[in-house]
Write an enzyme that holds these catalytic residues in place. Structure first.
Site, PDB file in Angstrom:
ATOM      1  N   GLN A  75      38.131  -0.929  19.663  1.00  0.00           N
ATOM      2  CA  GLN A  75      37.789  -1.083  18.624  1.00  0.00           C
ATOM      3  C   GLN A  75      36.315  -0.046  17.691  1.00  0.00           C
ATOM      4  O   GLN A  75      35.399  -0.187  18.001  1.00  0.00           O
ATOM      5  CB  GLN A  75      36.484  -2.402  18.863  1.00  0.00           C
ATOM      6  CG  GLN A  75      37.372  -3.575  18.749  1.00  0.00           C
ATOM      7  CD  GLN A  75      37.473  -4.277  16.734  1.00  0.00           C
ATOM      8  OE1 GLN A  75      36.358  -4.057  16.372  1.00  0.00           O
ATOM      9  NE2 GLN A  75      38.710  -4.555  17.185  1.00  0.00           N
ATOM     10  N   SER A  76      37.236   1.465  18.167  1.00  0.00           N
ATOM     11  CA  SER A  76      36.085   2.184  17.802  1.00  0.00           C
ATOM     12  C   SER A  76      35.699   2.181  16.990  1.00  0.00           C
ATOM     13  O   SER A  76      37.182   2.517  16.282  1.00  0.00           O
ATOM     14  CB  SER A  76      37.151   3.589  18.683  1.00  0.00           C
ATOM     15  OG  SER A  76      37.041   4.619  18.253  1.00  0.00           O
ATOM     16  N   ASN A  77      34.392   2.900  16.770  1.00  0.00           N
ATOM     17  CA  ASN A  77      34.697   2.803  15.313  1.00  0.00           C
ATOM     18  C   ASN A  77      34.642   4.650  15.119  1.00  0.00           C
ATOM     19  O   ASN A  77      34.360   5.478  13.301  1.00  0.00           O
ATOM     20  CB  ASN A  77      32.841   2.876  15.111  1.00  0.00           C
ATOM     21  CG  ASN A  77      32.351   1.788  15.281  1.00  0.00           C
ATOM     22  OD1 ASN A  77      32.520   0.762  14.779  1.00  0.00           O
ATOM     23  ND2 ASN A  77      31.973   2.198  16.978  1.00  0.00           N
TER      24      ASN A  77
END
Ligand SMILES: *Cc1c(COP(=O)(O)O)cnc(C)c1O
Length: 337
Positions: A75-77
């Site tokens: 879920q890395s921005n």
């Protein structure tokens, strides 16, 4: 004081606004609580990495690269913003994401897919341990990749946040406030390190309170404050400023990181809900929500001066809300409504 020029490619909307959070401030007994809207940097749902990417991609283009590789959690921005920047500039984007491929692509991962990034799953490693190996493979396949470290936190990425302090300084002068403290989520550290070196170089008397969000960042071989001090000094060197920071000059509050990275507790649920309901402002549960939870507890403990102008630096991340879903709702009775 001027910073040395660094190659840059425009990707975002600047300056991001600063605005008062009067209702949330009143609930916390803080008279002058403001927010810096780096959730509104403009590119594919925004976030703090767009600042770093303007300089990182500026370098990739200057070096004639045709691909970028970076790494992060599923879920890395940072990975989502990198995928968007690469798409915008016509570069290939390869992402090394921690874990195994989930059955459904949600939140940031959905956006990575829509933005056309190539995803490689890296199991337990989510901090770029395999970046160099992947770069070799891509070179062998005829590409010219630039490796962007985890979180975009090298000297170039961090330098972007020294420049952001110049932006803030202009804004606070125009608004007639002088922030005594900035509260910001901190992980790979380029954001906080850049802010600290920028504030120092510009003579801004403002304490940067970094809120660690990942306990693994605190347990590395080098203590987090020392790692951030080195990063700050490297960014300072790149910008041509004569500043030498020692580890104790980087304040990293670690208490909030204990439950683990991306583990949502009632503290994050409360921070997300309070901010949404008082200000109509969306935080994310992993970074900005955790940082706000820390600000709330500092205010409740009386550890913040109620009269002092305090700035919450919103770093973005709201796409993750749609991954965590109704597990974020504090009032459990509301679930499934
Ligand atoms: C990456 C990120 C941070 C932390 O920034 P670092 O420079 O890695 O310390 C904070 N908030 C959000 C939403 C992020 O994506």
């Amino acid at each position: 004081m001027t910073f040395a020029p660094i190659p840059r490619t425009e990707l975002g909307f600047w300056p991001t606004p600063i605005e008062p959070m009067a209702r949330l401030g009143a609930q916390l007994g803080l008279k002058h609580l403001w927010v810096k809207r780096d959730d509104q940097t403009g590119l594919a749902c925004g976030g703090n990495k767009v600042r770093k990417l303007e300089l990182l991609m500026g370098r990739a283009l200057a070096e004639g690269c045709d691909a970028v590789i970076t790494a992060g959690a599923a879920q890395s921005n940072h990975c989502r913003q990198t995928a968007a920047a690469a798409a915008r500039l016509g570069l290939a984007c390869h992402l090394l994401l921690g874990g195994d491929e989930p059955a459904r692509a949600t939140g940031n991962l959905l956006l990575d897919r829509l933005l056309g990034a190539t995803v490689h799953w890296s199991g337990p490693q989510r901090k770029g341990e395999r970046l160099e190996g992947l770069a070799e493979e891509l070179r062998a396949a005829g590409l010219r990749p630039m490796v962007i470290p985890y979180g975009g936190s090298n000297a170039t990425g961090a330098a972007a946040f020294a420049l952001a302090m110049e932006e803030l300084d202009r804004q606070q002068r125009a608004a007639g406030v002088r922030f005594e403290a900035v509260v910001v989520a901190s992980s790979s550290g380029g954001t906080q390190a850049g802010m600290v070196v920028g504030a120092r170089a510009l003579g801004m008397d403002c304490q940067i309170i970094g809120v660690a969000v990942d306990k693994e960042d605190l347990r590395g071989p080098v203590p987090m404050d020392a790692r951030l001090a080195s990063l700050a000094n490297e960014a300072g060197a790149l910008l041509g400023v004569e500043v030498e920071l020692a580890p104790h000059e980087l304040r990293v509050d670690g208490q909030r990181a204990e439950p683990g990275y991306g583990v949502i507790t009632d503290a994050e649920r409360e921070a997300v809900a309070m901010t949404a309901r008082a200000e109509g402002l969306l935080l994310d549960p992993v970074y900005s929500g955790r940082a706000m939870a820390h600000l709330i507890s500092l205010a409740r403990e009386g550890a913040l001066d109620p009269e002092a102008p305090i700035l919450f630096w919103h770093t973005g991340g709201a796409p993750a809300l749609f991954h965590y879903g109704d597990g974020l709702i504090l009032d459990h009775a509301q679930r499934g409504e």
